[in-house]
Design an enzyme around this catalytic site. Structure first.
Site, mmCIF file in Angstrom:
data_model
loop_
_atom_site.group_PDB
_atom_site.id
_atom_site.type_symbol
_atom_site.label_atom_id
_atom_site.label_comp_id
_atom_site.label_asym_id
_atom_site.label_seq_id
_atom_site.Cartn_x
_atom_site.Cartn_y
_atom_site.Cartn_z
ATOM 1 N N ASN A 32 1.216 9.690 12.712
ATOM 2 C CA ASN A 32 1.105 10.450 13.959
ATOM 3 C C ASN A 32 0.457 11.811 13.732
ATOM 4 O O ASN A 32 -0.307 12.297 14.574
ATOM 5 C CB ASN A 32 2.485 10.636 14.587
ATOM 6 C CG ASN A 32 3.053 9.342 15.137
ATOM 7 O OD1 ASN A 32 2.341 8.351 15.268
ATOM 8 N ND2 ASN A 32 4.336 9.341 15.453
ATOM 9 N N VAL A 34 -1.778 12.477 11.479
ATOM 10 C CA VAL A 34 -3.206 12.216 11.300
ATOM 11 C C VAL A 34 -3.872 11.972 12.652
ATOM 12 O O VAL A 34 -4.986 12.439 12.911
ATOM 13 C CB VAL A 34 -3.416 11.007 10.359
ATOM 14 C CG1 VAL A 34 -4.890 10.607 10.305
ATOM 15 C CG2 VAL A 34 -2.906 11.342 8.957
ATOM 16 N N ASP A 72 -5.317 6.458 10.479
ATOM 17 C CA ASP A 72 -3.916 6.430 10.923
ATOM 18 C C ASP A 72 -3.417 4.992 11.114
ATOM 19 O O ASP A 72 -2.256 4.682 10.855
ATOM 20 C CB ASP A 72 -3.700 7.268 12.193
ATOM 21 C CG ASP A 72 -4.541 6.812 13.377
ATOM 22 O OD1 ASP A 72 -5.145 5.737 13.316
ATOM 23 O OD2 ASP A 72 -4.606 7.555 14.376
ATOM 24 N N GLY A 73 -4.311 4.101 11.541
ATOM 25 C CA GLY A 73 -3.921 2.707 11.669
ATOM 26 C C GLY A 73 -3.598 2.080 10.318
ATOM 27 O O GLY A 73 -2.640 1.304 10.185
ATOM 28 N N ARG A 77 0.064 0.625 9.053
ATOM 29 C CA ARG A 77 0.229 -0.716 8.490
ATOM 30 C C ARG A 77 0.910 -0.655 7.124
ATOM 31 O O ARG A 77 1.806 -1.444 6.824
ATOM 32 C CB ARG A 77 -1.133 -1.402 8.374
ATOM 33 C CG ARG A 77 -1.082 -2.766 7.708
ATOM 34 C CD ARG A 77 -2.453 -3.443 7.766
ATOM 35 N NE ARG A 77 -3.495 -2.602 7.193
ATOM 36 C CZ ARG A 77 -3.732 -2.503 5.895
ATOM 37 N NH1 ARG A 77 -2.978 -3.156 5.018
ATOM 38 N NH2 ARG A 77 -4.728 -1.744 5.451
ATOM 39 N N ASP A 94 -6.783 9.013 21.948
ATOM 40 C CA ASP A 94 -8.140 8.475 22.086
ATOM 41 C C ASP A 94 -8.736 8.858 23.429
ATOM 42 O O ASP A 94 -9.913 9.216 23.526
ATOM 43 C CB ASP A 94 -8.119 6.947 21.956
ATOM 44 C CG ASP A 94 -7.965 6.477 20.520
ATOM 45 O OD1 ASP A 94 -8.051 7.313 19.604
ATOM 46 O OD2 ASP A 94 -7.744 5.264 20.325
#
Length: 206
Positions: A32, A34, A72-73, A77, A94
């Protein structure tokens, strides 16, 4: 073709991003954090540079910080998956970033009295938000909507290349990029609505 490009690019970027993601997680940085940092960087590039006509610097800064969307994704993960709030925050940031980019472009074009470009930028802003909304609404109704030739990555790439070329002296490059983006964004909205319509028809027929 856009999907092939996106998958190939992401596969290549993953090899670069994963070591950075691991290092940040070891340092105690959250996905979050990031996400928010990336959005702030995009705001600086768009509003601090792009809106003032420093298109090359603005495009480069926005591109660098937009890549945190992949970072961040990856971090989420690696840390066990995205939380509901993390997914909400990422989507919301976004929209903030996209609004800043196209708002800054529209403002600068207005100062240059390029009203055709302003119109294109505003269409891109509205259509880009609609592209995201249609997907979110469909998923909220239990359907999928992973289709479209102009997702967020492609939209930022097109406007970024246009801004960079204009900053380097190629006349009308940004305006052409915006009208191209406006067209493909509207087409993407149509693609997604048609995709959801077909799903709804199948569900109704069952």
């Amino acid at each position: 073709m856009a999907k092939i490009f996106q998958v190939t690019a992401r596969a290549g970027m993953t090899r670069v991003v994963e070591p950075i993601a691991r290092a940040l997680l070891r340092a105690g940085v959250s996905p979050n954090a990031v996400t928010v940092t990336g959005t702030v960087g995009v705001l600086v590039g768009a509003l601090g540079f792009g809106a003032r006509g420093h298109l090359v610097a603005g495009a480069l800064i926005v591109t660098v910080f937009a890549l945190t969307d992949l970072l961040d994704g990856t971090m989420a993960r690696m840390s066990g998956g995205s939380t509901r709030f993390g997914a909400f925050l990422d989507s919301s940031m976004d929209r903030v970033a996209d609004s800043a980019v196209f708002g800054a472009v529209a403002y600068w074009l207005a100062t240059e009295h390029d009203y055709s470009g302003v119109a294109a930028a505003l269409i891109c802003l509205a259509a880009g938000g609609l592209v995201s909304y249609v997907k979110a609404r469909a998923e909220g109704l239990g359907m999928t909507c992973n289709v479209g030739i102009a997702e967020r990555t492609e939209r930022l790439l097109i406007v970024g290349v246009g801004g960079l070329l204009t900053g380097l002296g190629v006349r009308h490059a940004l305006e052409i990029a915006l009208w191209l983006l406006a067209a493909v964004s509207i087409f993407t909205v149509g693609q997604r609505m048609a995709h959801v319509y077909r799903q709804a028809q199948r569900v109704g027929a069952e």
